[in-house]
Scaffold this active site. Structure first.
Site, short mmCIF file in Angstrom:
data_model
loop_
_atom_site.label_atom_id
_atom_site.label_comp_id
_atom_site.label_asym_id
_atom_site.label_seq_id
_atom_site.Cartn_x
_atom_site.Cartn_y
_atom_site.Cartn_z
N LYS A 1 0.86 -1.19 0.00
CA LYS A 1 0.00 0.00 0.00
C LYS A 1 0.89 1.23 0.00
CE LYS A 1 -3.81 2.52 1.03
NZ LYS A 1 -4.51 2.29 2.31
N VAL A 2 0.68 2.11 -0.96
CA VAL A 2 1.45 3.35 -1.07
C VAL A 2 0.50 4.49 -1.41
CG1 VAL A 2 3.54 2.14 -1.85
CG2 VAL A 2 1.94 3.09 -3.55
N SER A 3 1.02 5.70 -1.39
CA SER A 3 0.25 6.86 -1.85
C SER A 3 0.23 6.89 -3.38
CB SER A 3 0.89 8.16 -1.35
OG SER A 3 0.92 8.21 0.05
N THR B 1 -0.01 11.61 -1.03
CA THR B 1 -0.98 12.35 -1.83
C THR B 1 -1.40 13.62 -1.12
OG1 THR B 1 -1.81 10.26 -2.74
CG2 THR B 1 -3.21 12.19 -3.01
N ALA B 2 -1.48 13.56 0.20
CA ALA B 2 -1.86 14.75 0.97
C ALA B 2 -0.91 15.91 0.69
CB ALA B 2 -1.87 14.42 2.46
N HIS C 1 -6.12 10.38 7.56
CA HIS C 1 -6.68 9.30 8.37
C HIS C 1 -7.80 9.80 9.28
CE1 HIS C 1 -3.49 7.03 6.68
NE2 HIS C 1 -2.55 7.36 7.55
#
Length: 276
Positions: free
Chosen positions: A55-57, A109-110, A150
């Site tokens: 799992k990655v951005s 991504t944020a 989150h």
């Protein structure tokens, strides 16, 4: 058979999604050696090819797609679920120019969204901080503002903080598309993408069919999170896009990466095409 190596965060949406897969409950799936790590860690740890599924951005894809293939499921993409830029209650801050901002990772991504949003009036400095330290630090005055992800969407008012910007709301208003946050990648040559897609979709199906079966596992990794917050977290981040990105999901990913490359924020990325 050697266990496949999988990495995802301890956040409720990920443990909910992968519960059945990592507990040997998905027929035909191999055993997995699990690494729990926040996405800001996996974004760079994946560079050396140490994981088979990870799992990655989405923002990290330009550095990873030479080794990995994007799966059309398992990730986090949706509406009303974007990162927030927070400041202290009562602050007269209206933009980020001249400020020091705490962010959860440089390839998240944020952070990419914040750079796009604040391009005309960027902050003076950023500091990369574990995401659970950001809200207390902003409240204490350590940083002028903080970029959060989150479950912070549900808890920031308790820290005496105000949302200066909802970057998901900004993105949706600007593009009309959902916001692509976290992606699941399969390492090329190590995992068949079609098989991995089937495993992940079956794991999600089992979680939706019997959410009670995931509860103990989710809460064991939820870092003392309130159960109601954990449930809200899952409801927000696990949605129809989790089982299939579809045309709209791929359009959102391509829009983000194309825009980032055009602004010189990431390397160019070939247009991603839809898998079954």
């Amino acid at each position: 058979m050697t266990d496949l190596r999988i990495a995802f965060s301890p956040c409720p949406n990920d443990t909910f999604v992968f519960h059945a897969l990592v507990h040997g409950q998905v027929p035909g799936a191999p055993p997995f050696d699990v690494t729990y790590a926040d996405v800001d860690v996996t974004n760079t740890a994946a560079l050396d090819g140490r994981f088979d599924l990870v799992k990655v951005s989405y923002a990290a894809l330009p550095w990873l797609l030479d080794q990995y293939e994007l799966l059309p499921c398992g990730g986090a993409l949706g509406r009303g679920c974007g990162p927030l830029v927070l400041v202290r209650d009562g602050s007269d801050i209206s933009d980020l120019s001249g400020l020091t901002v705490a962010v959860p990772g440089e390839r998240t991504t944020a952070y990419l969204l914040m750079r796009l949003w604040s391009a005309a009036r960027p902050p003076a400095a950023i500091e990369v901080v574990p995401f659970d330290k950001i809200m207390p630090g902003v409240a204490a005055g350590t940083w002028d503002a903080g970029l959060v992800i989150h479950e912070a969407r549900f808890t920031y008012p308790t820290y005496g903080l105000t949302a200066l910007a909802d970057l998901g709301e900004w993105w949706e208003g600007d593009t009309g598309l959902p916001i692509p946050l976290g992606a699941i990648l399969a390492r090329r040559g190590a995992v068949d993408p079609a098989a991995a897609t089937a495993w992940v979709r079956e794991s999600v199906r089992q979680a939706w069919d019997a959410p009670g079966n995931t509860r103990e596992y989710v809460m064991a990794h939820a870092q003392e999170m309130n159960p109601d917050v954990a449930a809200a977290h899952i409801k927000l981040y696990v949605n129809d896009f989790t089982t299939n990105l579809g045309d709209e999901g791929y359009a959102a990913v391509n829009a983000l990466l194309t825009r980032a490359a055009n602004e010189g924020l990431t390397p160019p990325t070939p247009r991603l095409t839809r898998l079954p």
